[in-house]
Enzyme design. Structure first.
Site, PDB file in Angstrom:
ATOM      1  N   LYS A  82       4.045  -1.087  -3.137  1.00 50.32           N
ATOM      2  CA  LYS A  82       4.808   0.104  -2.796  1.00 50.32           C
ATOM      3  C   LYS A  82       6.211   0.141  -3.411  1.00 50.32           C
ATOM      4  O   LYS A  82       6.673   1.180  -3.841  1.00 50.32           O
ATOM      5  CB  LYS A  82       4.898   0.221  -1.277  1.00 50.32           C
ATOM      6  CG  LYS A  82       3.516   0.508  -0.675  1.00 50.32           C
ATOM      7  CD  LYS A  82       3.552   1.243   0.610  1.00 50.32           C
ATOM      8  CE  LYS A  82       3.848   0.362   1.772  1.00 50.32           C
ATOM      9  NZ  LYS A  82       3.444   0.973   3.045  1.00 50.32           N
ATOM     10  N   GLU A 133       6.514  -3.631   6.327  1.00 50.26           N
ATOM     11  CA  GLU A 133       7.101  -3.169   5.062  1.00 50.26           C
ATOM     12  C   GLU A 133       7.760  -1.797   5.240  1.00 50.26           C
ATOM     13  O   GLU A 133       8.760  -1.507   4.586  1.00 50.26           O
ATOM     14  CB  GLU A 133       6.040  -3.138   3.960  1.00 50.26           C
ATOM     15  CG  GLU A 133       5.646  -4.548   3.533  1.00 50.26           C
ATOM     16  CD  GLU A 133       4.531  -4.594   2.494  1.00 50.26           C
ATOM     17  OE1 GLU A 133       4.525  -3.750   1.586  1.00 50.26           O
ATOM     18  OE2 GLU A 133       3.666  -5.482   2.608  1.00 50.26           O
ATOM     19  N   HIS A 158      12.301  -0.412   5.243  1.00 52.98           N
ATOM     20  CA  HIS A 158      12.996   0.730   4.628  1.00 52.98           C
ATOM     21  C   HIS A 158      13.934   1.426   5.621  1.00 52.98           C
ATOM     22  O   HIS A 158      14.656   2.345   5.247  1.00 52.98           O
ATOM     23  CB  HIS A 158      11.981   1.775   4.145  1.00 52.98           C
ATOM     24  CG  HIS A 158      11.180   1.352   2.954  1.00 52.98           C
ATOM     25  ND1 HIS A 158      11.623   1.492   1.661  1.00 52.98           N
ATOM     26  CD2 HIS A 158       9.961   0.793   2.854  1.00 52.98           C
ATOM     27  CE1 HIS A 158      10.701   1.044   0.815  1.00 52.98           C
ATOM     28  NE2 HIS A 158       9.679   0.614   1.521  1.00 52.98           N
TER      29      HIS A 158
HETATM   30  P1  NAD Z   1      -2.379  -6.640   7.253  1.00 53.43           P
HETATM   31  O1  NAD Z   1      -1.156  -7.239   7.812  1.00 53.43           O
HETATM   32  O2  NAD Z   1      -3.236  -5.830   8.162  1.00 53.43           O
HETATM   33  O3  NAD Z   1      -3.312  -7.786   6.632  1.00 53.43           O
HETATM   34  C1  NAD Z   1      -2.843  -8.705   5.707  1.00 53.43           C
HETATM   35  C2  NAD Z   1      -3.974  -9.704   5.391  1.00 53.43           C
HETATM   36  O4  NAD Z   1      -3.505 -10.593   4.364  1.00 53.43           O
HETATM   37  C3  NAD Z   1      -4.390 -10.600   6.567  1.00 53.43           C
HETATM   38  O5  NAD Z   1      -5.810 -10.727   6.551  1.00 53.43           O
HETATM   39  C4  NAD Z   1      -3.749 -11.937   6.247  1.00 53.43           C
HETATM   40  O6  NAD Z   1      -4.485 -13.041   6.773  1.00 53.43           O
HETATM   41  C5  NAD Z   1      -3.826 -11.926   4.735  1.00 53.43           C
HETATM   42  N1  NAD Z   1      -2.898 -12.847   4.101  1.00 53.43           N
HETATM   43  C6  NAD Z   1      -1.569 -13.004   4.353  1.00 53.43           C
HETATM   44  N2  NAD Z   1      -1.064 -13.991   3.589  1.00 53.43           N
HETATM   45  C7  NAD Z   1      -2.101 -14.475   2.848  1.00 53.43           C
HETATM   46  C8  NAD Z   1      -2.221 -15.526   1.902  1.00 53.43           C
HETATM   47  N3  NAD Z   1      -1.193 -16.254   1.529  1.00 53.43           N
HETATM   48  N4  NAD Z   1      -3.444 -15.760   1.348  1.00 53.43           N
HETATM   49  C9  NAD Z   1      -4.521 -15.028   1.710  1.00 53.43           C
HETATM   50  N5  NAD Z   1      -4.462 -14.016   2.611  1.00 53.43           N
HETATM   51  C10 NAD Z   1      -3.261 -13.754   3.167  1.00 53.43           C
HETATM   52  O7  NAD Z   1      -1.985  -5.806   5.935  1.00 53.43           O
HETATM   53  P2  NAD Z   1      -2.235  -4.244   5.658  1.00 53.43           P
HETATM   54  O8  NAD Z   1      -1.488  -3.455   6.663  1.00 53.43           O
HETATM   55  O9  NAD Z   1      -3.689  -4.029   5.450  1.00 53.43           O
HETATM   56  O10 NAD Z   1      -1.441  -4.027   4.262  1.00 53.43           O
HETATM   57  C11 NAD Z   1      -1.763  -4.669   3.050  1.00 53.43           C
HETATM   58  C12 NAD Z   1      -0.832  -4.167   1.948  1.00 53.43           C
HETATM   59  O11 NAD Z   1      -1.167  -2.826   1.565  1.00 53.43           O
HETATM   60  C13 NAD Z   1       0.629  -4.136   2.339  1.00 53.43           C
HETATM   61  O12 NAD Z   1       1.392  -4.784   1.331  1.00 53.43           O
HETATM   62  C14 NAD Z   1       0.958  -2.673   2.366  1.00 53.43           C
HETATM   63  O13 NAD Z   1       2.278  -2.367   2.000  1.00 53.43           O
HETATM   64  C15 NAD Z   1       0.005  -2.100   1.345  1.00 53.43           C
HETATM   65  N6  NAD Z   1      -0.196  -0.668   1.554  1.00 53.43           N
HETATM   66  C16 NAD Z   1      -0.059   0.171   0.493  1.00 53.43           C
HETATM   67  C17 NAD Z   1      -0.203   1.530   0.658  1.00 53.43           C
HETATM   68  C18 NAD Z   1      -0.084   2.471  -0.524  1.00 53.43           C
HETATM   69  O14 NAD Z   1      -0.341   3.647  -0.354  1.00 53.43           O
HETATM   70  N7  NAD Z   1       0.280   2.025  -1.700  1.00 53.43           N
HETATM   71  C19 NAD Z   1      -0.484   2.059   1.911  1.00 53.43           C
HETATM   72  C20 NAD Z   1      -0.656   1.192   2.981  1.00 53.43           C
HETATM   73  C21 NAD Z   1      -0.493  -0.174   2.789  1.00 53.43           C
END
Ligand code: NAD
Length: 346
Positions: free
Chosen positions: A139, A209, A213
């Site tokens: 992002k 995240e 902001h």
């Molecule tokens: P979440 O917190 O629900 O899940 C994160 C996952 O990553 C968990 O399963 C955790 O165990 C795993 N993880 C953490 N550290 C790790 C490591 N070192 N090795 C392996 N696995 C690891 O996350 P989420 O809410 O699904 O978000 C994921 C990402 O997607 C975020 O960075 C978020 O900003 C991004 N996102 C982007 C958009 C977009 O439109 N571009 C929208 C929403 C979310």
């Protein structure tokens, strides 16, 4: 003549990946987006979901994984590593998985906490000698800038890396790139998102995240917050996070694509962490001047019924498929969602 031109449409070419063996897909991170990704992939014919990792373990099965059993195990035991018979517990799950699994492309559904984490994962792939397609839904502008620095290394490693391929950046940035075509000059791009989720725990990284902001917060502060502190903050705001003038990579992506300078791209939105109904309709407005001198605005609005997960994971796999067709043609390096058209995954 190019080998792709003049070929009968009935023949199999690299331009028609659907006619080929299914893409073997891995998902790194098995939280909100990772689990949604698994469900989205399950009914598809052109892909097979074979690998996933979370912070404490991973699972790999070249015959394909079952989203229901994976999600049940992850939710009840906290890691895919407990899954029988293929789960493995590991504190270096990504490294262990990528060195042994045969995967064509990974969706990186990982938290970018700290803000350098995704770039460090990308370097891990480069060091491992793995070749294939990587897709992220990063992002922040500064996070995408770190990926840009790896351009030459991705090329040398044989990795086609698609960055900023979620909803925003991602779907909306690509829509802005398309909308820009009506104009001789682009004046501004304004992205406004509305996200509704039933509870913040389903998307911890996304919410942390977003908190980063808010005025008075940054990435370091938000990632250091305990779950109780996040809940206390959300209690104060009645579950609402309102964001304006965010540092969002839609700006650098549209600038790199030659569409508009980054200072003319604005991103903001409202996240309701207590109600799956969107607080407002997500949209992108692209204002410009046509060749006749008319000033106009195109607006692209997402359907209110579409969830954040649908609008992030759908495009991510569309870009994975597009990345695969580049990779098959020997085209490696970094691409953004504003540069390449996603392909629809059947
Ligand atoms: P979440 O917190 O629900 O899940 C994160 C996952 O990553 C968990 O399963 C955790 O165990 C795993 N993880 C953490 N550290 C790790 C490591 N070192 N090795 C392996 N696995 C690891 O996350 P989420 O809410 O699904 O978000 C994921 C990402 O997607 C975020 O960075 C978020 O900003 C991004 N996102 C982007 C958009 C977009 O439109 N571009 C929208 C929403 C979310």
């Amino acid at each position: 003549m190019s080998e792709h031109l003049g070929t009968s449409p009935h023949q199999t070419t690299t331009a028609y990946p659907s006619a080929m063996t299914p893409l073997r897909v891995g998902v790194l991170g098995f939280g909100g987006l990772g689990q949604a990704a698994a469900r989205i992939l399950a009914p598809k014919r052109e892909t097979i979901w074979v690998a996933a990792a979370d912070q404490k373990g991973y699972v790999y099965n070249m015959a394909g994984l079952n989203p229901d059993t994976c999600i049940t195990t992850y939710r009840s035991q906290g890691s895919l590593g407990y899954l029988e018979p293929n789960g493995v517990l590991s504190n270096q799950s990504i490294e262990d998985l990528i060195t042994q699994a045969e995967v064509d492309g990974y969706f990186l559904a990982l938290p970018n906490l700290p803000n350098t984490f995704m770039a460090s994962v990308a370097r891990q792939f480069i060091r491992s000698g793995w070749r294939g397609v990587l897709v992220d839904a990063l992002k922040r502008t500064s996070a995408v800038e770190q990926m840009l620095e790896l351009q030459a290394e991705f090329q040398a490693a044989g990795i086609t890396y698609m960055t900023g391929c979620g909803a925003t950046p991602g779907l909306l940035t690509a829509a802005a790139a398309l909308a820009a075509q009506s104009y001789a000059e682009i004046h501004n791009v304004t992205i406004t998102f509305g996200v509704g989720i039933a509870n913040w725990e389903a998307y911890r990284a996304t919410i942390r995240e977003d908190i980063a902001h808010m005025p008075g917060y940054d990435v370091a502060k938000a990632s250091a917050m305990s779950d109780a502190e996040v809940e206390a903050l959300l209690d104060e705001t009645e579950g609402i996070i309102s964001l304006q003038n965010m540092e969002h990579a839609d700006d650098i992506m549209l600038e790199l694509a030659g569409i508009v300078s980054r200072d003319r791209v604005t991103v903001g939105g409202v996240v309701d962490t207590r109600n799956p109904k969107k607080p407002l309709s997500t949209n992108v407005k692209v204002t410009g001047r046509t060749f006749e001198g008319k000033i106009s605005t195109h607006t692209f609005t997402l359907g209110d019924e579409t969830s954040m997960a649908a609008n992030v994971c759908g495009p991510a796999f569309g870009y994975l498929k597009a990345g695969k067709s580049l990779h098959q043609r020997g085209i490696y390096g970094l691409f953004t969602a504003a540069e390449v058209m996603p392909q629809f995954v059947k």
